[in-house]
Scaffold this active site. Structure first.
Site, PDB file in Angstrom:
ATOM      1  N   HIS A 155       0.615  -1.532  -0.335  1.00  0.00           N
ATOM      2  CA  HIS A 155      -0.285  -0.053   0.266  1.00  0.00           C
ATOM      3  C   HIS A 155       0.601   1.741  -0.006  1.00  0.00           C
ATOM      4  O   HIS A 155       0.310   2.363  -0.307  1.00  0.00           O
ATOM      5  CB  HIS A 155      -1.084  -0.028   1.034  1.00  0.00           C
ATOM      6  CG  HIS A 155      -0.047  -0.038   2.502  1.00  0.00           C
ATOM      7  ND1 HIS A 155       0.029  -0.937   3.132  1.00  0.00           N
ATOM      8  CD2 HIS A 155      -0.556   1.531   3.165  1.00  0.00           C
ATOM      9  CE1 HIS A 155       0.906  -0.727   3.987  1.00  0.00           C
ATOM     10  NE2 HIS A 155       0.921   0.807   4.388  1.00  0.00           N
TER      11      HIS A 155
HETATM   12  C1  UD1 Z   1      -2.305   5.436   6.072  1.00  0.00           C
HETATM   13  C2  UD1 Z   1      -0.685   6.219   6.837  1.00  0.00           C
HETATM   14  C3  UD1 Z   1       0.190   4.928   6.334  1.00  0.00           C
HETATM   15  C4  UD1 Z   1      -0.153   3.604   6.843  1.00  0.00           C
HETATM   16  C5  UD1 Z   1      -1.283   3.059   6.488  1.00  0.00           C
HETATM   17  C6  UD1 Z   1      -1.795   1.809   6.939  1.00  0.00           C
HETATM   18  C7  UD1 Z   1      -0.596   8.193   6.763  1.00  0.00           C
HETATM   19  C8  UD1 Z   1       0.176   9.334   5.360  1.00  0.00           C
HETATM   20  N1  UD1 Z   1      -0.307   7.167   6.020  1.00  0.00           N
HETATM   21  O1  UD1 Z   1      -1.399   4.990   4.426  1.00  0.00           O
HETATM   22  O2  UD1 Z   1       1.291   5.832   7.082  1.00  0.00           O
HETATM   23  O3  UD1 Z   1       1.082   2.649   6.836  1.00  0.00           O
HETATM   24  O4  UD1 Z   1      -2.058   4.429   6.575  1.00  0.00           O
HETATM   25  O5  UD1 Z   1      -2.440   1.432   6.342  1.00  0.00           O
HETATM   26  O6  UD1 Z   1      -1.134   8.500   7.358  1.00  0.00           O
HETATM   27  N2  UD1 Z   1      -9.290   4.326   1.457  1.00  0.00           N
HETATM   28  C9  UD1 Z   1     -10.777   4.325   1.841  1.00  0.00           C
HETATM   29  N3  UD1 Z   1     -11.064   3.752   3.173  1.00  0.00           N
HETATM   30  C10 UD1 Z   1     -10.371   3.527   3.742  1.00  0.00           C
HETATM   31  C11 UD1 Z   1      -9.036   4.520   4.115  1.00  0.00           C
HETATM   32  C12 UD1 Z   1      -8.641   4.802   3.043  1.00  0.00           C
HETATM   33  O7  UD1 Z   1     -11.279   3.447   0.369  1.00  0.00           O
HETATM   34  O8  UD1 Z   1     -10.919   2.864   5.302  1.00  0.00           O
HETATM   35  C13 UD1 Z   1      -8.161   4.758   0.441  1.00  0.00           C
HETATM   36  C14 UD1 Z   1      -8.816   6.138   0.139  1.00  0.00           C
HETATM   37  O9  UD1 Z   1      -8.393   6.500  -1.373  1.00  0.00           O
HETATM   38  C15 UD1 Z   1      -7.720   7.445   0.398  1.00  0.00           C
HETATM   39  C16 UD1 Z   1      -7.517   6.133  -0.044  1.00  0.00           C
HETATM   40  O10 UD1 Z   1      -7.384   4.775   0.289  1.00  0.00           O
HETATM   41  O11 UD1 Z   1      -7.296   7.990  -0.743  1.00  0.00           O
HETATM   42  C17 UD1 Z   1      -5.306   6.035   0.766  1.00  0.00           C
HETATM   43  O12 UD1 Z   1      -5.455   6.476   2.512  1.00  0.00           O
HETATM   44  P1  UD1 Z   1      -5.038   7.032   3.200  1.00  0.00           P
HETATM   45  O13 UD1 Z   1      -5.223   6.858   4.486  1.00  0.00           O
HETATM   46  O14 UD1 Z   1      -4.712   7.999   2.654  1.00  0.00           O
HETATM   47  O15 UD1 Z   1      -3.786   6.752   3.257  1.00  0.00           O
HETATM   48  P2  UD1 Z   1      -2.846   5.253   3.038  1.00  0.00           P
HETATM   49  O16 UD1 Z   1      -2.269   4.624   1.918  1.00  0.00           O
HETATM   50  O17 UD1 Z   1      -4.025   4.084   4.064  1.00  0.00           O
HETATM   51  N1  UDP Z   2      -3.289  -6.303   8.276  1.00  0.00           N
HETATM   52  C1  UDP Z   2      -4.717  -7.443   9.190  1.00  0.00           C
HETATM   53  N2  UDP Z   2      -5.050  -7.377   7.759  1.00  0.00           N
HETATM   54  C2  UDP Z   2      -5.365  -7.350   6.382  1.00  0.00           C
HETATM   55  C3  UDP Z   2      -3.615  -6.444   6.016  1.00  0.00           C
HETATM   56  C4  UDP Z   2      -3.089  -5.829   7.208  1.00  0.00           C
HETATM   57  O1  UDP Z   2      -5.102  -6.993  10.040  1.00  0.00           O
HETATM   58  O2  UDP Z   2      -5.925  -7.728   5.131  1.00  0.00           O
HETATM   59  C5  UDP Z   2      -2.344  -6.251   9.755  1.00  0.00           C
HETATM   60  C6  UDP Z   2      -1.392  -6.690   9.929  1.00  0.00           C
HETATM   61  O3  UDP Z   2      -0.883  -7.856  10.445  1.00  0.00           O
HETATM   62  C7  UDP Z   2      -0.631  -5.729  10.787  1.00  0.00           C
HETATM   63  C8  UDP Z   2      -1.136  -4.767   9.970  1.00  0.00           C
HETATM   64  O4  UDP Z   2      -1.701  -4.795   9.375  1.00  0.00           O
HETATM   65  O5  UDP Z   2      -0.610  -5.469  11.913  1.00  0.00           O
HETATM   66  C9  UDP Z   2      -0.231  -3.214   9.123  1.00  0.00           C
HETATM   67  O6  UDP Z   2      -0.724  -2.745   8.910  1.00  0.00           O
HETATM   68  P1  UDP Z   2      -0.935  -1.746   7.597  1.00  0.00           P
HETATM   69  O7  UDP Z   2       0.351  -2.573   6.619  1.00  0.00           O
HETATM   70  O8  UDP Z   2      -1.804  -1.232   6.668  1.00  0.00           O
HETATM   71  O9  UDP Z   2       0.502  -0.812   8.047  1.00  0.00           O
HETATM   72  P2  UDP Z   2       2.069  -0.605   8.229  1.00  0.00           P
HETATM   73  O10 UDP Z   2       2.044  -1.119   9.395  1.00  0.00           O
HETATM   74  O11 UDP Z   2       2.411  -0.137   7.007  1.00  0.00           O
HETATM   75  O12 UDP Z   2       1.591   0.997   8.485  1.00  0.00           O
END
Ligand code: UD1
Ligand code: UDP
Length: 440
Positions: free
Chosen positions: A209
């Site tokens: 992601h």
């Molecule tokens: C965010 C965090 C990242 C973390 C990740 C965990 C920041 C800058 N980024 O990235 O550090 O590793 O979360 O997963 O804080 N969206 C949905 N539904 C949701 C949430 C998001 O559809 O519930 C979609 C939207 O299109 C959104 C995109 O995902 O624009 C990105 O979501 P965003 O929360 O901005 O960043 P992440 O990539 O999730």
């Molecule tokens: N995770 C989960 N379901 C999924 C994918 C990830 O429960 O389908 C959990 C995983 O075990 C880990 C956390 O989500 O604890 C990681 O989150 P993510 O990769 O979104 O964020 P990051 O750690 O990179 O910030």
């Protein structure tokens, strides 16, 4: 004492759950504030359910948006809550925009901040996470640091060792506790049950992601090209919403989804995901948390990044950085699959993130600081005595703590030969070179 926890995304819910749980067992008031950055049921609500923590007291529903807009809205909402609730300390976790917003707001209100998972550095300032974690470290009062290596990052930037607590990572607490529950329960998610994972071999669990991967078409294509050739593996891909959107926009989703050995499923709950991870032969990921969980659960990891703020996993031997390089992905995945000795070595890499008591150490330290009045953030009232930065080599048998008491000093860096060490109270520094602040 009142503790406010700010969280907003899936990994923050997972990693703060053990701390929220630990606080609730003690005589401490707590509030939990959700920024609403993640809002889909499968990215948020399901984790409160699986980790058995209460629904947050506040949700400011910021939703998705540009960094400036999202962070600004969070700051406004967080400020309103903190002014109303007046906590003694605000806890933020990791490196998301909630961490940046929470830390900036709390510091301006002179509320103590505890940064959980402090000190990590990728040294890549193009990553929003690197900016967020550095900003949080600058404003924090207490640092809950997973490893000595991360503590050394902070020392190298000039932070005082006094407020650093090497606690391990709360993800280990979450992992140990919930894997057992998951194993008793079995898979719940229908998509996983239909795949009959229990009877599947050669499982590769894939998550990605990171903006720097999924938003760049060329990188996505390289990764997909590697996945196509890994047809001897069963690839399970719980897809992050960001990745689903970009794959669709690039017109690559169907191509990947049509591969017989690739199973794209919705993001799955924590219990199902832990169970899936534990049954995997290999993890292919760009997730931070998953690099930590893989080494905790003895599963080899290949990380789809060119750097990592979790270098301990690489030096321990459980994780290899493959970037988005097709050949590196294929070569290492095949080696894990076919070379038993190589795979065993990766599986047996020691876990650098502690034993699963990180939440307890964190809350213990907060209680100690509260009782000692160290959470009161006030402008200094004493005339600052002069202090000089000095360096010396220690020739006598003496610990860090004894040296500091004897010299009215605070040790900053310690070099044991050419290796930097963290100055723990009990470390005997004979023969080591130190730098220290000397107060006259
Ligand atoms: C965010 C965090 C990242 C973390 C990740 C965990 C920041 C800058 N980024 O990235 O550090 O590793 O979360 O997963 O804080 N969206 C949905 N539904 C949701 C949430 C998001 O559809 O519930 C979609 C939207 O299109 C959104 C995109 O995902 O624009 C990105 O979501 P965003 O929360 O901005 O960043 P992440 O990539 O999730
Ligand atoms: N995770 C989960 N379901 C999924 C994918 C990830 O429960 O389908 C959990 C995983 O075990 C880990 C956390 O989500 O604890 C990681 O989150 P993510 O990769 O979104 O964020 P990051 O750690 O990179 O910030």
């Amino acid at each position: 004492m009142k503790i406010a926890t700010i969280l907003g995304t899936r990994p923050e819910i997972i990693k703060m759950a053990p701390i929220i749980d630990e606080i609730s067992k003690r005589d401490i008031d707590q509030i939990v504030l959700h920024t609403g950055q993640h809002y889909d049921e499968e990215m948020s609500d399901n984790f409160f359910r699986d980790l058995e923590i209460p629904t947050p007291d506040y949700n400011i529903h910021v939703g998705s948006g540009t960094h400036g807009k999202q962070t600004g809205l969070m700051m406004k909402g967080i400020e309103e809550v903190l002014l109303e609730e007046k906590p003694d300390i605000v806890l933020v976790q990791g490196d998301t925009n909630a961490v940046l917003a929470g830390a900036l707001v709390a510091s301006k209100l002179h509320i103590a901040i505890g940064h959980v998972e402090a000190g990590l550095r990728s040294f890549d300032m193009t990553m929003p996470e690197e900016v967020n974690r550095r900003a949080a470290d600058v404003t924090s009062t207490m640092y809950f640091i997973p490893t000595e290596e991360s503590a050394i990052n902070l020392l190298a930037e000039g932070f005082s060792r006094k407020n650093m607590f090497i606690t391990g990572n709360t993800v280990v607490d979450a992992c140990f506790r919930h894997l057992e529950i998951a194993q008793k329960r079995g898979f719940e998610e229908e998509s996983l049950r239909n795949l009959d994972i229990d009877n599947m071999d050669n499982i590769l669990t894939l998550t990605m992601h990171r903006a720097e991967n999924v938003d760049i078409k060329e990188r996505v294509i390289n990764i997909i090209d590697a996945l196509k050739e890994l047809s001897d593996m069963n690839i399970i891909f719980p897809i992050h919403p960001r990745t689903k959107h970009t794959l669709e926009n690039f017109g690559l989703f169907d191509e990947l989804n049509d591969l017989e050995h690739v199973h794209i499923v919705k993001p799955i709950g924590y219990l199902d995901f832990l169970l899936l991870t534990s049954k995997s032969t290999l993890i292919l990921t760009d997730s931070g948390g998953l690099q930590e969980e893989a080494i905790t659960l003895n599963v080899p990891a290949l990380t789809l990044r060119y750097n990592t703020e979790r270098p301990e996993t690489v030096t321990a031997g459980g994780n290899i950085l493959v970037g988005s390089d097709k050949d590196a992905i294929l070569e290492n995945a095949r080696k894990i699959l076919t070379d038993e000795e190589f795979a065993e070595k990766m599986k047996n890499a020691p876990n650098p993130y502690g034993r699963g008591d990180s939440a307890k150490s964190t809350v213990d330290a907060i209680e100690q600081y509260y009782e000692a009045g160290l959470l009161d953030i006030k402008a200094p009232e004493e005339v600052m005595s002069s202090f000089t930065r000095k360096m010396t080599t220690i020739t006598e048998d003496i610990t860090v703590k004894d040296f500091e008491e004897k010299e009215n000093a605070l040790i900053h860096m310690v070099f044991d030969g050419d290796k930097m060490r963290f100055p723990k109270d009990e470390l005997n520094i004979k023969g080591m070179m130190i730098t220290y602040d000397s107060r006259e």
